[in-house]
Design a protein around this motif. Structure first.
Motif: not given
Length: 198
Positions: A64-67, A98-101, A155-160
């Motif tokens: 699980l991701s950090a948050s 991976l959570a959105r946060a 796909l939404g606003n995803l990191p590059s």
């Protein structure tokens, strides 16, 4: 004290329904499906929860991701309903969430995930990513197995870093990571065999 949230009302029937919809998503990449049989666990959204309720069990190593790692409601409900062993390193995971946060951490996460081996390509991880939309944001054109010609998705606003990774994947090998993008109760899948043009 953490409240244990209700999961599937009918564990057998609901998990079968979700499994059929997930099978559609994986076999027809880019096809949107809705999982509507359970709610969120803490900050972990309903769609991601139902993916884990359906596909994970006590033998599925889960990262699980950090948050999410610090959300006691999420942790307690996953332990109670899924019982998947939580691992501290992505390299140990069968499933990673991976959570959105935590989207900004994806650049470090992607090269850490297992891609399987030549003998056991099925040991590549499945990465579940919570995104903010499947109706706007990054536009991707998918092609490959399960798609007659091409299928356009948002796909939404995803990191590059994720966009570049999707475009640069080597499809000549059976090794890789399967991707599930979840927004609330809806999701699409992009298996490792799917070509992505962004």
């Amino acid at each position: 004290m953490t409240a244990i949230t209700k999961a599937f009302a009918d564990a057998v029937h609901d998990s079968q329904t979700c499994f059929r919809r997930l099978l559609t998503a994986m076999s027809e990449p880019g096809t949107r499906v809705e999982l509507d049989r359970a709610g969120a666990f803490g900050t972990l959204g309903a769609g991601a929860v139902q993916v884990l309720l359906t596909l994970a069990d006590h033998q599925t190593r889960l990262w699980l991701s950090a948050s999410l790692q610090t959300d006691q409601d999420t942790l307690d409900n996953l332990r109670f309903h899924v019982a998947a062993p939580l691992v501290s390193e992505p390299a140990q995971a069968d499933f990673a969430v991976l959570a959105r946060a935590d989207l900004d951490s994806i650049g470090a996460l992607l090269p850490s995930l297992p891609v399987g081996t030549e003998e056991y390509p099925d040991q590549g991880a499945t990465l579940v990513i919570e995104t903010d939309s499947l109706d706007q944001g990054v536009v991707a054109v998918l092609s490959g197995p399960g798609i007659a010609s091409e299928r356009s998705v948002q796909l939404g606003n995803l990191p590059s870093a994720l966009v570049c990774w999707l475009s640069a994947r080597d499809l000549s090998s059976p090794l890789g990571v399967d991707l599930v993008l979840v927004c609330e109760r809806e999701l699409i899948a992009i298996p490792r065999s799917t070509r992505v043009e962004v």
